[in-house]
Write a protein that holds these residues in place. Structure first.
Motif, short mmCIF file in Angstrom:
data_model
loop_
_atom_site.label_atom_id
_atom_site.label_comp_id
_atom_site.label_asym_id
_atom_site.label_seq_id
_atom_site.Cartn_x
_atom_site.Cartn_y
_atom_site.Cartn_z
N HIS A 1 0.88 -1.16 0.12
CA HIS A 1 -0.07 0.00 -0.04
C HIS A 1 0.91 1.25 -0.03
O HIS A 1 0.59 2.28 0.71
N SER A 2 1.91 1.22 -0.85
CA SER A 2 2.95 2.51 -0.89
C SER A 2 2.79 3.02 -2.07
O SER A 2 2.46 2.33 -3.32
N ALA A 3 3.02 4.38 -2.29
CA ALA A 3 3.08 5.06 -3.60
C ALA A 3 4.54 4.87 -3.96
O ALA A 3 5.56 4.86 -3.12
N VAL A 4 4.72 4.72 -5.45
CA VAL A 4 6.09 4.19 -5.90
C VAL A 4 6.46 5.21 -7.13
O VAL A 4 5.43 5.70 -7.73
N ALA A 5 7.68 5.42 -7.36
CA ALA A 5 8.18 6.24 -8.31
C ALA A 5 9.34 5.39 -8.95
O ALA A 5 9.94 4.44 -8.53
N CYS A 6 9.93 6.01 -10.17
CA CYS A 6 10.99 5.24 -10.95
C CYS A 6 12.55 6.17 -10.76
O CYS A 6 12.08 7.44 -10.65
N ASN A 7 13.38 5.56 -10.34
CA ASN A 7 14.69 6.42 -10.29
C ASN A 7 15.19 6.48 -11.59
O ASN A 7 14.63 6.08 -12.60
N ALA A 8 16.33 7.26 -11.40
CA ALA A 8 17.03 7.48 -12.88
C ALA A 8 17.47 6.23 -13.73
O ALA A 8 17.44 6.14 -15.09
N GLY A 9 17.48 5.04 -12.92
CA GLY A 9 17.95 3.89 -13.91
C GLY A 9 16.45 3.03 -14.18
O GLY A 9 16.56 1.67 -14.71
N GLY B 1 7.47 14.27 -11.07
CA GLY B 1 7.17 13.74 -12.40
C GLY B 1 7.60 12.28 -12.50
O GLY B 1 7.37 11.78 -13.80
N ALA B 2 8.12 11.71 -11.24
CA ALA B 2 8.27 10.30 -11.61
C ALA B 2 7.50 9.22 -10.78
O ALA B 2 7.60 8.15 -11.02
N VAL B 3 6.64 9.52 -10.12
CA VAL B 3 5.55 9.02 -9.48
C VAL B 3 4.80 7.85 -10.53
O VAL B 3 4.25 8.85 -11.47
N VAL B 4 4.71 6.62 -10.24
CA VAL B 4 3.95 6.00 -11.52
C VAL B 4 2.47 5.34 -10.87
O VAL B 4 1.96 4.72 -11.56
N GLY B 5 2.57 5.31 -9.74
CA GLY B 5 1.28 4.52 -9.09
C GLY B 5 1.38 4.12 -7.68
O GLY B 5 2.32 4.67 -6.81
N LEU B 6 1.02 3.18 -7.37
CA LEU B 6 0.68 2.33 -6.14
C LEU B 6 0.99 0.91 -6.08
O LEU B 6 0.58 0.29 -7.10
N VAL C 1 0.62 11.98 -2.23
CA VAL C 1 1.97 11.30 -2.00
C VAL C 1 2.45 12.05 -0.74
O VAL C 1 2.99 13.11 -0.72
N GLY C 2 3.16 11.18 0.25
CA GLY C 2 3.78 11.63 1.47
C GLY C 2 5.17 11.34 1.29
O GLY C 2 5.87 11.32 0.10
N GLN D 1 1.23 15.95 -5.15
CA GLN D 1 0.50 15.13 -5.91
C GLN D 1 -0.48 14.33 -5.68
O GLN D 1 -0.09 13.62 -4.46
N VAL D 2 -1.79 14.49 -6.12
CA VAL D 2 -2.89 13.67 -5.70
C VAL D 2 -2.64 12.08 -6.13
O VAL D 2 -2.53 12.00 -7.49
N ILE D 3 -2.74 11.25 -5.25
CA ILE D 3 -2.66 9.93 -5.69
C ILE D 3 -4.09 8.97 -5.78
O ILE D 3 -4.06 7.99 -6.20
N GLY D 4 -5.00 9.66 -5.00
CA GLY D 4 -6.30 9.15 -5.15
C GLY D 4 -7.14 9.95 -4.19
O GLY D 4 -6.97 10.90 -3.90
N PHE D 5 -8.40 9.60 -4.22
CA PHE D 5 -9.38 10.09 -3.45
C PHE D 5 -10.12 9.00 -2.38
O PHE D 5 -10.50 7.95 -2.82
N ALA D 6 -10.20 9.47 -1.14
CA ALA D 6 -10.63 8.70 0.01
C ALA D 6 -12.33 8.48 -0.23
O ALA D 6 -13.20 9.54 -0.40
N LEU D 7 -12.56 7.51 -0.55
CA LEU D 7 -14.31 7.27 -0.54
C LEU D 7 -14.91 6.92 0.63
O LEU D 7 -16.03 7.33 0.99
#
Length: 219
Positions: free
Chosen positions: A121-129, A144-149, A182-183, A200-206
């Motif tokens: 349940h973590s937000a993830v990003a891609c590094n330079a590699g 600009g490197a965050v891709v999802g969760l 994203v924290g 950056q918003v990653i989602g919305f709490a329903l």
């Protein structure tokens, strides 16, 4: 050609035949006929011998008329070419191969995990590699490197399943309906951490335990 026709005591008659000239002009053959009506030389005799200097009567020959003979035009005959028919038959299918590993769910992407482990349940990003790392809004390189969760936990070298655009529920959450950001260190938050460089918003709490993952552009 000159011919001696007759000779008597008072006259000598000489005739000249028609002459023909054949020449080539390119691919054509040219025949020129020169029509000489002939001429007569009349010589008076003063003694038994013919005078050495006769007085000729000359009839002017007609103008030469060229006749051009052209070769017949060439003829090229092209015959109809019949089309060939090629019949392709279906061969015998080979044996079925082994079934591959199951792919990610719809809307998911497999990315190799980088040097640090990633919790569920973590937000993830891609590094330079191009490797997957926990997303952090306090790190400028993650702008600009965050891709999802990710829903599950992974260790370095794993192929992590990254999702976006789906609802996720977790019993340990206590959200207030509204945007989730994203924290730091991959955490989700509704309060930005101190020192955040981007939002950056990653989602919305329903609900308190349910979030619709819907990644938005950073600001």
């Amino acid at each position: 050609m000159t011919n001696l026709v007759s000779q008597d005591e008072d006259t000598v008659v000489i005739t000249r035949e028609t002459s023909v000239v054949v020449t080539r002009q390119g691919a054509a053959t040219v025949v020129i006929k020169r029509q000489d009506p002939g001429f007569v030389v009349i010589t008076k005799r003063e003694s038994e011998s013919v005078s050495a200097q006769p007085e000729p009567v000359i009839v002017k020959p007609q103008v030469m008329t060229p006749i051009v003979i052209s070769p017949p035009p060439s003829t090229v005959v092209v015959s109809d070419v019949k089309p060939k028919t090629v019949v392709v038959t279906r061969g015998i299918p080979g044996p079925e191969g082994r079934q591959g590993p199951p792919g990610p769910a719809g809307g998911a992407t497999l990315i190799e995990v980088g040097p640090a482990p990633i919790g569920g349940h973590s937000a993830v990003a891609c590094n330079a590699g191009g490797l997957l790392v926990p997303a952090d809004s306090t790190v400028y390189a993650h702008l600009g490197a965050v891709v999802g969760l990710v829903q599950n936990a992974y260790v370095p070298g794993d192929l992590a399943e990254v999702k976006a655009g789906y609802p996720l529920e977790h019993a340990g959450w206590t959200w207030t309906p509204g945007p989730v950001y994203v924290g730091a260190a991959g955490q989700l938050t509704q309060t930005l951490p101190l020192g955040a460089i981007f939002v950056q918003v990653i989602g919305f709490a329903l609900s308190a335990t349910r979030v619709l993952i819907d990644l938005q552009p950073p600001s």
